[in-house]
Design an enzyme around this catalytic site. Structure first.
Site, PDB file in Angstrom:
ATOM      1  N   ALA A  65       0.867  -1.172   0.000  1.00 36.97           N
ATOM      2  CA  ALA A  65       0.000   0.000   0.000  1.00 36.97           C
ATOM      3  C   ALA A  65       0.907   1.226   0.000  1.00 36.97           C
ATOM      4  O   ALA A  65       2.071   1.152   0.409  1.00 36.97           O
ATOM      5  CB  ALA A  65      -0.899  -0.021   1.229  1.00 36.97           C
ATOM      6  N   GLY A 110       0.649  -5.042   0.840  1.00 37.99           N
ATOM      7  CA  GLY A 110      -0.587  -5.132   0.055  1.00 37.99           C
ATOM      8  C   GLY A 110      -0.386  -5.809  -1.293  1.00 37.99           C
ATOM      9  O   GLY A 110      -1.338  -6.337  -1.874  1.00 37.99           O
ATOM     10  N   GLU A 113      -0.583  -9.404  -0.551  1.00 40.78           N
ATOM     11  CA  GLU A 113      -2.007  -9.662  -0.254  1.00 40.78           C
ATOM     12  C   GLU A 113      -2.845  -9.683  -1.539  1.00 40.78           C
ATOM     13  O   GLU A 113      -3.777 -10.477  -1.656  1.00 40.78           O
ATOM     14  CB  GLU A 113      -2.517  -8.600   0.731  1.00 40.78           C
ATOM     15  CG  GLU A 113      -1.866  -8.752   2.099  1.00 40.78           C
ATOM     16  CD  GLU A 113      -2.154  -7.576   3.025  1.00 40.78           C
ATOM     17  OE1 GLU A 113      -1.809  -6.435   2.664  1.00 40.78           O
ATOM     18  OE2 GLU A 113      -2.711  -7.794   4.105  1.00 40.78           O
ATOM     19  N   GLU A 133       4.841  -5.221   7.147  1.00 35.47           N
ATOM     20  CA  GLU A 133       4.061  -4.190   7.843  1.00 35.47           C
ATOM     21  C   GLU A 133       4.500  -3.922   9.282  1.00 35.47           C
ATOM     22  O   GLU A 133       4.478  -2.780   9.733  1.00 35.47           O
ATOM     23  CB  GLU A 133       2.566  -4.552   7.845  1.00 35.47           C
ATOM     24  CG  GLU A 133       1.876  -4.341   6.514  1.00 35.47           C
ATOM     25  CD  GLU A 133       1.900  -5.575   5.628  1.00 35.47           C
ATOM     26  OE1 GLU A 133       2.730  -6.467   5.850  1.00 35.47           O
ATOM     27  OE2 GLU A 133       1.080  -5.621   4.694  1.00 35.47           O
TER      28      GLU A 133
HETATM   29  N1  CO8 Z   1       4.574   3.216  -0.796  1.00 37.53           N
HETATM   30  C1  CO8 Z   1       4.964   4.403  -1.292  1.00 37.53           C
HETATM   31  N2  CO8 Z   1       6.064   4.562  -2.062  1.00 37.53           N
HETATM   32  C2  CO8 Z   1       6.797   3.465  -2.328  1.00 37.53           C
HETATM   33  C3  CO8 Z   1       6.444   2.196  -1.839  1.00 37.53           C
HETATM   34  C4  CO8 Z   1       5.271   2.100  -1.043  1.00 37.53           C
HETATM   35  N3  CO8 Z   1       4.834   0.937  -0.559  1.00 37.53           N
HETATM   36  N4  CO8 Z   1       7.365   1.310  -2.248  1.00 37.53           N
HETATM   37  C5  CO8 Z   1       8.255   1.987  -2.985  1.00 37.53           C
HETATM   38  N5  CO8 Z   1       7.917   3.287  -3.033  1.00 37.53           N
HETATM   39  C6  CO8 Z   1       8.624   4.371  -3.737  1.00 37.53           C
HETATM   40  C7  CO8 Z   1       9.878   4.786  -2.991  1.00 37.53           C
HETATM   41  O1  CO8 Z   1       9.573   5.679  -1.940  1.00 37.53           O
HETATM   42  C8  CO8 Z   1      10.680   5.411  -4.099  1.00 37.53           C
HETATM   43  O2  CO8 Z   1      10.196   6.701  -4.323  1.00 37.53           O
HETATM   44  P1  CO8 Z   1      11.229   7.924  -4.621  1.00 37.53           P
HETATM   45  O3  CO8 Z   1      11.883   7.535  -5.922  1.00 37.53           O
HETATM   46  O4  CO8 Z   1      10.355   9.124  -4.723  1.00 37.53           O
HETATM   47  O5  CO8 Z   1      12.206   7.940  -3.494  1.00 37.53           O
HETATM   48  C9  CO8 Z   1      10.319   4.568  -5.315  1.00 37.53           C
HETATM   49  O6  CO8 Z   1       9.096   3.916  -4.989  1.00 37.53           O
HETATM   50  C10 CO8 Z   1      11.354   3.529  -5.654  1.00 37.53           C
HETATM   51  O7  CO8 Z   1      11.601   2.773  -4.470  1.00 37.53           O
HETATM   52  P2  CO8 Z   1      13.050   2.577  -3.827  1.00 37.53           P
HETATM   53  O8  CO8 Z   1      13.954   3.706  -4.186  1.00 37.53           O
HETATM   54  O9  CO8 Z   1      12.856   2.303  -2.370  1.00 37.53           O
HETATM   55  O10 CO8 Z   1      13.536   1.260  -4.596  1.00 37.53           O
HETATM   56  P3  CO8 Z   1      14.546   0.171  -4.066  1.00 37.53           P
HETATM   57  O11 CO8 Z   1      14.853  -0.690  -5.229  1.00 37.53           O
HETATM   58  O12 CO8 Z   1      15.671   0.788  -3.325  1.00 37.53           O
HETATM   59  O13 CO8 Z   1      13.677  -0.681  -3.009  1.00 37.53           O
HETATM   60  C11 CO8 Z   1      11.738  -1.801  -2.188  1.00 37.53           C
HETATM   61  C12 CO8 Z   1      12.544  -1.390  -3.430  1.00 37.53           C
HETATM   62  C13 CO8 Z   1      12.533  -2.840  -1.372  1.00 37.53           C
HETATM   63  C14 CO8 Z   1      10.450  -2.445  -2.698  1.00 37.53           C
HETATM   64  C15 CO8 Z   1      11.436  -0.569  -1.311  1.00 37.53           C
HETATM   65  O14 CO8 Z   1      10.874   0.442  -2.138  1.00 37.53           O
HETATM   66  C16 CO8 Z   1      10.479  -0.825  -0.185  1.00 37.53           C
HETATM   67  O15 CO8 Z   1      10.869  -1.396   0.831  1.00 37.53           O
HETATM   68  N6  CO8 Z   1       9.197  -0.405  -0.329  1.00 37.53           N
HETATM   69  C17 CO8 Z   1       8.203  -0.498   0.699  1.00 37.53           C
HETATM   70  C18 CO8 Z   1       7.753  -1.923   0.846  1.00 37.53           C
HETATM   71  C19 CO8 Z   1       6.752  -2.025   1.979  1.00 37.53           C
HETATM   72  O16 CO8 Z   1       7.057  -1.826   3.124  1.00 37.53           O
HETATM   73  N7  CO8 Z   1       5.519  -2.410   1.620  1.00 37.53           N
HETATM   74  C20 CO8 Z   1       4.473  -2.574   2.582  1.00 37.53           C
HETATM   75  C21 CO8 Z   1       3.706  -1.313   2.736  1.00 37.53           C
HETATM   76  S1  CO8 Z   1       2.491  -1.419   4.016  1.00 37.53           S
HETATM   77  C22 CO8 Z   1       1.214  -2.264   3.319  1.00 37.53           C
HETATM   78  O17 CO8 Z   1       1.267  -2.687   2.190  1.00 37.53           O
HETATM   79  C23 CO8 Z   1       0.023  -2.467   4.155  1.00 37.53           C
HETATM   80  C24 CO8 Z   1      -1.113  -3.156   3.397  1.00 37.53           C
HETATM   81  C25 CO8 Z   1      -2.360  -3.109   4.195  1.00 37.53           C
HETATM   82  C26 CO8 Z   1      -2.872  -1.711   4.284  1.00 37.53           C
HETATM   83  C27 CO8 Z   1      -3.956  -1.582   5.238  1.00 37.53           C
HETATM   84  C28 CO8 Z   1      -4.270  -0.101   5.482  1.00 37.53           C
HETATM   85  C29 CO8 Z   1      -4.914   0.182   6.752  1.00 37.53           C
END
Ligand code: CO8
Length: 259
Positions: A65, A110, A113, A133
């Site tokens: 998400a 997400g 999921e 998460e």
């Molecule tokens: N949300 C927002 N932005 C994101 C997300 C995300 N989940 N994932 C990546 N991005 C963005 C980064 O911020 C980055 O943006 P910018 O270029 O502006 O800095 C861009 O995408 C590229 O990402 P990275 O530079 O981080 O790329 P890397 O190759 O270094 O890393 C990863 C890739 C490992 C995937 C890393 O981006 C990461 O860890 N992302 C987050 C993963 C995460 O934690 N996902 C879980 C989120 S929580 C969730 O999904 C809850 C679901 C249930 C929701 C219920 C709501 C109540």
């Protein structure tokens, strides 16, 4: 509806849906959840026989998400966002045609999921899965605590969710989270191969089989067996049953009409 974050395509009886938010690795914001909801409501289950869900680009299926959108939520907003995502994923899970997740990279939070709400998961060899998460101070909120345990068992699900560990494709295959791993360039061909195999079967029978498997999961064995027997019997009311069996006996391919 014009979609901002979805790319859609049809190849004969197979629909392809790609989540496309390249700046955030296809992270699910509330607009994407709404678009997905609309897409599923509009899905033509008479004409289309299978749906393939994937992520745009070569790096991510869906990286979770959208964290920037979630960061400022309060409790009612968090509950509303979780409930909305969960309802849309349930709509996907219960879509009357089979859904294949073609996981082409990161499937985190997400994203994992979303893949789990699909009926069948295949992935590319660069795919990575996880429920990170708890490292963000939340829990999986789009039914991850429900579906992961059902797919890989309670012990493995608890370990993955409590540690937030990200696993590679080969590990996802080993624990049964995905059905197959293929090279990235072969992923869509593999998904289409499975989808076309499904599309060649009697459509009402496939639909009945999906609804049976879903419904029976939550029943006790006796109730589930009775339920299946009833649906099995109902198949004999269809023209496709007559055609499928006649075609077998006459040694010719069946021409199903979804009737
Ligand atoms: N949300 C927002 N932005 C994101 C997300 C995300 N989940 N994932 C990546 N991005 C963005 C980064 O911020 C980055 O943006 P910018 O270029 O502006 O800095 C861009 O995408 C590229 O990402 P990275 O530079 O981080 O790329 P890397 O190759 O270094 O890393 C990863 C890739 C490992 C995937 C890393 O981006 C990461 O860890 N992302 C987050 C993963 C995460 O934690 N996902 C879980 C989120 S929580 C969730 O999904 C809850 C679901 C249930 C929701 C219920 C709501 C109540």
């Amino acid at each position: 509806m014009e979609y901002r974050f979805l790319k859609t395509e049809e190849r004969g009886p197979v629909a392809l849906l790609s989540i496309s938010a390249p700046k955030t690795l296809n992270a699910l914001n509330s607009q994407i959840v709404s678009e997905l909801d609309h897409y599923l409501d509009a899905f033509d289950t008479q004409r289309l026989r299978c749906l393939i869900v994937t992520g745009d680009g070569e790096k991510a299926f869906v990286a979770g998400a959208d964290i920037s959108e979630m960061a400022g939520l309060d409790v009612p907003q968090g509950r509303a966002f979780g409930a909305r995502g969960a309802a849309v994923f349930r709509k996907l899970e219960t879509l009357p045609v089979p859904v294949i997740a073609a996981v082409n990279g990161f499937a985190l939070g997400g994203g994992c999921e979303l893949a789990m709400a699909c009926d069948i998961r295949i992935c590319s060899d660069n795919a990575k899965f996880g429920q990170p998460e708890v490292g963000l101070g939340i829990i999986p909120g789009f039914s991850g605590t429900v579906r992961l345990a059902r797919l890989v068992g309670m012990g493995m699900a608890k370990q993955l969710i409590f540690t937030g560990k990200v696993i590679r494709a080969d590990e996802a295959l080993r624990i049964g989270l995905v059905n197959a791993v293929v090279a990235q360039e072969e992923l869509m061909d593999k998904a289409l191969e499975i989808a076309n195999q499904i599309a060649a079967q009697a459509p009402l029978a496939v639909k009945a089989a999906k609804s049976c498997i879903n419904a029976e999961y939550d029943m006790d064995a006796d109730e589930a067996i009775r339920y299946e027997s009833g649906v099995f019997g109902d198949c004999f009311a269809t023209e496709d049953q007559k055609e499928g069996m006649a075609a077998f006996l006459e040694k010719r391919p069946a021409a199903f009409k979804a009737k």
